[in-house]
Design a protein around this motif. Structure first.
Motif, PDB file in Angstrom:
ATOM      1  N   ASP A 135      -4.158  15.489 -28.607  1.00 41.87           N
ATOM      2  CA  ASP A 135      -2.636  15.038 -28.192  1.00 41.87           C
ATOM      3  C   ASP A 135      -1.354  14.990 -28.962  1.00 41.87           C
ATOM      4  O   ASP A 135      -0.916  14.519 -28.927  1.00 41.87           O
ATOM      5  N   ARG A 141      -1.965   9.274 -20.852  1.00 40.47           N
ATOM      6  CA  ARG A 141      -2.121   9.246 -22.336  1.00 40.47           C
ATOM      7  C   ARG A 141      -1.279   8.593 -23.370  1.00 40.47           C
ATOM      8  O   ARG A 141      -1.664   8.403 -24.114  1.00 40.47           O
ATOM      9  N   VAL A 193      -6.828  14.415 -21.196  1.00 38.59           N
ATOM     10  CA  VAL A 193      -6.365  15.715 -22.302  1.00 38.59           C
ATOM     11  C   VAL A 193      -6.824  15.525 -23.766  1.00 38.59           C
ATOM     12  O   VAL A 193      -7.442  14.815 -24.503  1.00 38.59           O
TER      13      VAL A 193
END
Length: 384
Positions: free
Chosen positions: A33, A79, A30
């Motif tokens: 985020d 994540r 990612v």
């Protein structure tokens, strides 16, 4: 609109629609985020209120019912787990008996399901069988009537999460009760994409500042030469009507007074400043000029409320980033309420390190525009 204040979640399994449609690099990591972080307050509140389990739903990209491994939510779950400091397993199946253990579980990409974008009632029923109550916190997907944003909400006690609530209240407040003066900054490529927003602000704004390639249909409507600039032909009549409406309603619709030109859409092209707006043949306007940037910045800094959606030029190319940067800096410096409508404007704020200096940065570009335009968002209406 029902909110978390109206929903009893103690001891219950909560199905939460989130917007985790985030960018990733070639290795699946990612790279931004912000949307994941945006969901954290709602997730934290649900856990604090005693929810037994959170089952999250999200989409990524457009797999169209096919299980494209490149669009798996597994990297996103990783994540999210880092941010929550707990393991977040991904559920590969919608079978309730196969739901993984854990306080927070993320369903695999809902757009792997062929009926998702069709708001299929049978799929909505499968989602509903996973939980006791439903929360929608995915403002970026609330303008779509999909099974995970609309259908399932008709089958369970449902409410808006805090992010969705804040988005709706903030954006509605801009038009309903803005601090004056209200300044709308509207940029981008096509005036036809933004005319609904322009029309909404013609009735309420003190000034509308136009930038990006969408200024060229306005110039053409006024009889100016546009050279090789991107000029949407279908937008000329639309722009002419907007100019007439602005004059009739007493709204100042401001256009650039100078430009920065290039011979091609490239960072390596020859850059030519233009004191005026008549673009020579073979040249294209790729940014507003310094006089325009200064004038727009003065309007913005003095505003009580600002709404910004769309760049002033090709800000991704360094020679043509100055206009968008000037607007971004002015929005950040404004002491009034500043709302940025996602998309390229959010990307510009991030590029210039200013994303933390606005009142509200929307997580939903398309949804924010439709709400401003006065359109009904299916994912919001179903919570009312």
């Amino acid at each position: 609109m029902r909110t978390l204040d109206d929903l009893d979640v103690s001891g219950k399994v909560v199905l939460v629609r989130v917007d985790f449609n985030v960018p990733q690099d070639q290795d699946g990591r990612v790279t931004d985020d912000a949307r994941i972080r945006g969901a954290l307050p709602t997730l934290a509140e649900l856990r604090e209120k005693g929810a037994a389990k959170l089952v999250l739903m999200a989409h990524l990209g457009r797999p169209k019912g096919e299980r494209d491994p490149a669009l798996s939510l597994k990297p996103i779950a990783a994540r999210l787990g880092e941010l929550l400091e707990l393991d977040v397993p991904v559920a590969e199946s919608l079978d309730p008996s196969a739901l993984p253990d854990g306080e927070v579980v993320l369903l695999e990409n809902v757009r792997y399901e062929a009926g998702e974008t069709k708001d299929d009632p049978a799929l909505a029923a499968q989602y509903a069988a996973l939980a006791d109550v439903y929360v929608n916190d995915a403002f970026g997907a609330a303008h779509r009537a999909h099974a995970s944003t609309h259908g399932v909400a008709t089958l369970l006690p449902s409410a808006a999460g805090r992010l969705l609530q804040r988005e709706v209240e903030t954006l509605n407040g801009i038009l309903a009760a803005p601090q004056k003066p209200l300044v709308a900054i509207v940029g981008g490529a096509k005036v036809t994409d933004k005319i609904g927003v322009i029309d909404a602000f013609l009735d309420t704004a003190d000034a509308i500042l136009i930038g990006g390639a969408m200024c060229f249909p306005f110039f053409k409507a006024q009889g100016h030469a546009v050279g090789a600039s991107l000029c949407e032909e279908d937008g000329v009549a639309v722009a002419r009507r907007a100019l007439d409406d602005a004059a009739a309603k007493g709204c100042r619709l401001l256009l650039p007074t100078d430009l920065v030109l290039g011979e091609s859409f490239s960072a390596d092209t020859t850059v030519t400043p233009l004191d005026g707006v008549d673009v020579p043949d073979g040249q294209m306007g790729l940014d507003v000029g310094p006089r325009t940037a200064e004038g727009y910045a003065a309007e913005i800094v003095a505003a009580g409320t600002v709404f910004w959606n769309g760049p002033m030029g090709a800000f991704e190319l360094e020679p043509f980033a100055a206009g968008t940067k000037a607007v971004a800096e002015a929005v950040a410096a404004c002491e009034g309420t500043t709302v940025v409508g996602g998309g390229d404007s959010a990307a510009a704020l991030a590029q210039f390190g200013l994303e933390s200096r606005v009142t509200h940065l929307s997580t939903g570009g398309g949804a924010s525009l439709e709400l401003i335009e006065g359109k009904t968002l299916p994912g919001v209406e179903v919570l009312s």
